[in-house]
Design a protein around this motif. Structure first.
Motif, PDB file in Angstrom:
ATOM      1  N   CYS A  48     -52.238  21.621  18.133  1.00  0.00           N
ATOM      2  CA  CYS A  48     -52.041  21.034  17.176  1.00  0.00           C
ATOM      3  C   CYS A  48     -51.053  19.774  17.169  1.00  0.00           C
ATOM      4  CB  CYS A  48     -51.269  22.085  15.897  1.00  0.00           C
ATOM      5  SG  CYS A  48     -52.287  23.543  15.704  1.00  0.00           S
ATOM      6  N   SER A  72     -60.683  16.996  10.275  1.00  0.00           N
ATOM      7  CA  SER A  72     -59.629  17.483  10.407  1.00  0.00           C
ATOM      8  C   SER A  72     -59.380  18.934  10.225  1.00  0.00           C
ATOM      9  CB  SER A  72     -58.806  16.890   9.186  1.00  0.00           C
ATOM     10  OG  SER A  72     -58.261  15.573   9.337  1.00  0.00           O
ATOM     11  N   VAL A  73     -58.575  19.594  10.786  1.00  0.00           N
ATOM     12  CA  VAL A  73     -58.458  21.219  11.006  1.00  0.00           C
ATOM     13  C   VAL A  73     -57.055  21.562  10.689  1.00  0.00           C
ATOM     14  CG1 VAL A  73     -58.631  23.116  12.850  1.00  0.00           C
ATOM     15  CG2 VAL A  73     -59.980  20.861  13.073  1.00  0.00           C
ATOM     16  N   LEU A 129     -63.065  18.618   6.721  1.00  0.00           N
ATOM     17  CA  LEU A 129     -61.838  19.359   6.873  1.00  0.00           C
ATOM     18  C   LEU A 129     -62.312  20.866   7.185  1.00  0.00           C
ATOM     19  CD1 LEU A 129     -58.770  20.060   6.891  1.00  0.00           C
ATOM     20  CD2 LEU A 129     -59.213  20.073   4.489  1.00  0.00           C
ATOM     21  N   HIS A 182     -61.783  17.720  16.191  1.00  0.00           N
ATOM     22  CA  HIS A 182     -61.273  16.738  15.606  1.00  0.00           C
ATOM     23  C   HIS A 182     -61.400  15.449  16.645  1.00  0.00           C
ATOM     24  CE1 HIS A 182     -58.467  14.126  13.490  1.00  0.00           C
ATOM     25  NE2 HIS A 182     -57.831  13.806  14.767  1.00  0.00           N
ATOM     26  N   ARG A 183     -61.500  15.658  17.976  1.00  0.00           N
ATOM     27  CA  ARG A 183     -61.492  14.303  18.793  1.00  0.00           C
ATOM     28  C   ARG A 183     -62.999  13.824  18.624  1.00  0.00           C
ATOM     29  NH1 ARG A 183     -60.644  16.805  23.297  1.00  0.00           N
ATOM     30  NH2 ARG A 183     -62.878  16.900  24.044  1.00  0.00           N
ATOM     31  N   ARG A 206     -59.747  21.459  19.403  1.00  0.00           N
ATOM     32  CA  ARG A 206     -59.541  20.034  19.820  1.00  0.00           C
ATOM     33  C   ARG A 206     -60.711  19.193  19.788  1.00  0.00           C
ATOM     34  NH1 ARG A 206     -54.647  18.479  18.738  1.00  0.00           N
ATOM     35  NH2 ARG A 206     -55.450  16.623  19.728  1.00  0.00           N
ATOM     36  N   GLY A 250     -64.153  13.860  14.356  1.00  0.00           N
ATOM     37  CA  GLY A 250     -63.238  13.089  13.361  1.00  0.00           C
ATOM     38  C   GLY A 250     -62.867  14.243  12.165  1.00  0.00           C
ATOM     39  N   PRO A 285     -54.313  13.969   8.261  1.00  0.00           N
ATOM     40  CA  PRO A 285     -55.702  14.143   9.090  1.00  0.00           C
ATOM     41  C   PRO A 285     -55.219  14.407  10.615  1.00  0.00           C
ATOM     42  CG  PRO A 285     -56.118  12.145   7.970  1.00  0.00           C
ATOM     43  CD  PRO A 285     -54.634  12.422   7.727  1.00  0.00           C
ATOM     44  N   GLY A 286     -56.039  15.104  11.249  1.00  0.00           N
ATOM     45  CA  GLY A 286     -55.502  15.851  12.699  1.00  0.00           C
ATOM     46  C   GLY A 286     -55.813  17.251  12.474  1.00  0.00           C
ATOM     47  N   VAL A 287     -55.013  17.906  13.520  1.00  0.00           N
ATOM     48  CA  VAL A 287     -55.320  19.354  13.622  1.00  0.00           C
ATOM     49  C   VAL A 287     -53.798  19.680  13.204  1.00  0.00           C
ATOM     50  CG1 VAL A 287     -55.610  21.305  15.370  1.00  0.00           C
ATOM     51  CG2 VAL A 287     -56.769  19.044  15.676  1.00  0.00           C
TER      52      VAL A 287
END
Length: 367
Positions: free
Chosen positions: A214, A199-200, A167, A193-194, A190, A197, A41-43
């Motif tokens: 990223c 994911s990218v 996602l 995701h921030r 950004r 929540g 998960p995340g960018v």
């Protein structure tokens, strides 16, 4: 797909995408060659030059194109058998301008929300919220044909987010934007995701954008995985100091005066090892090899003696582009003799398609 791959994509393993020996072969080209990668998960940035296999990989991950061999899972779902379920949970922003010019952003995004399964009232509410998030709320009733490039990119982002996916796949989201527009789009990515929540997975041929945006970078070339690392592993601190100074009446070119004085004092202001190239001066920055704490003192005292203003002095970090340039300089090339992850490569051409993932082509390979 085997149960082992499914387990790799569970929440406990915090993996949103997992591929194992994933290959896609066409009669005259291999688009993906035994690609194995896990994405958390995340960018995450997906980088590669023309023909690297980026779009082919996205089509497979969306369940729109079957793999020749190997397995893949998205959010714990098998791409071979659960493509529809994946597309319910994933948003997709295409690269090319494929928006209908004669409808408003509200009409289009509501339509995409309904296609994703939202009931009418929820679709309208989600559309208003999403267009506000991407900065189009005041312009939401204007026909899309009258939008600027930046506004059209925001519409495409909105339709990818409207059904509240877990996602999103963003294909070259800053394409055609000026520097200010790029900064705004990267900030939106950004925030996806921030703040929410989500994911990218973002594709780009501009390594500097990935560095700024990223958490993780995946590099593929010729369908093969070259590297998958956290961004800060790419941008490790070097032994150089980045120094910026002001000019003065006595020294109209303060940077040059500082470089000459430091060189006379025995400091190294030229090449400082892998990744640095020849950083005597780049723009308004001077790079000085740091041999210890005394180098900081030397720079500070020299700046003061020259009567210059010290704007900043900080430990330099690699840029992602330099890492790949070093690989090319060292002879690390792909099987075709070209350096991986070219920073000047234009994005690959793809046929314009409707924004819905279900409408994407699953035919011939592209970048």
């Amino acid at each position: 797909m085997t149960s082992g791959v499914a387990r790799d994509t569970t929440v406990e393993r915090v993996t949103v995408i997992a591929t194992e020996s994933l290959s896609k072969r066409f009669p005259r080209v291999t688009a993906l060659d035994r690609l194995s990668v896990d994405i958390a998960p995340g960018v995450t940035g997906l980088v590669g030059a023309n023909g690297a296999g980026k779009s082919t990989l996205i089509k497979i991950l969306l369940g729109l194109s079957p793999a020749s061999e190997g397995t893949a899972a998205v959010l714990g779902l098998d791409v071979a058998t659960e493509g529809a379920a994946i597309r319910e949970r994933v948003g997709y922003m295409p690269e090319h301008d494929c928006l209908p010019p004669d409808v408003s952003a509200t009409e289009f995004v509501v339509h995409m929300a309904r296609m994703s399964g939202l009931p009418p009232t929820a679709a309208r509410e989600r559309t208003a919220d999403t267009l506000r998030h991407v900065g189009l709320y005041e312009e939401r009733y204007r026909p899309i044909g009258g939008y600027s490039t930046g506004m059209k990119q925001r519409v495409k982002l909105a339709q990818a987010l409207v059904h509240d996916p877990q996602l999103v796949f963003l294909d070259e989201p800053t394409n055609g934007l000026d520097p200010a527009g790029r900064d705004e789009m990267l900030g939106l990515i950004r925030r996806v995701h921030r703040d929410f929540g989500i994911s990218v997975l973002v594709t780009s041929h501009l390594l500097g954008e990935l560095e700024r945006t990223c958490d993780h970078v995946v590099v593929i070339d010729g369908g093969k995985l070259l590297r998958s690392s956290a961004t800060d592993e790419f941008t490790q601190a070097t032994t150089s100091l980045a120094v910026e100074v002001t000019d003065s009446d006595a020294h109209p070119d303060g940077l040059r005066a500082l470089r000459e004085a430091l060189t006379a004092a025995g400091a190294v202001t030229g090449s400082a090892g892998p990744g640095e190239g020849n950083p005597a001066a780049t723009g308004r920055l001077l790079y000085v090899e740091a041999t210890g704490e005394e180098t900081y003192d030397l720079v500070r005292d020299t700046v003061a003696d020259l009567g210059l203003g010290l704007v900043r002095m900080e430990q330099r970090r690699h840029r992602i582009a330099e890492v790949f340039r070093d690989r090319a300089d060292d002879g690390h090339t792909d099987g075709h003799g070209t350096a991986p992850a070219r920073t000047d490569a234009a994005p690959a051409r793809k046929d314009a398609r409707p924004a819905a993932p279900e409408a994407a082509s699953a035919g011939a390979p592209d970048a």
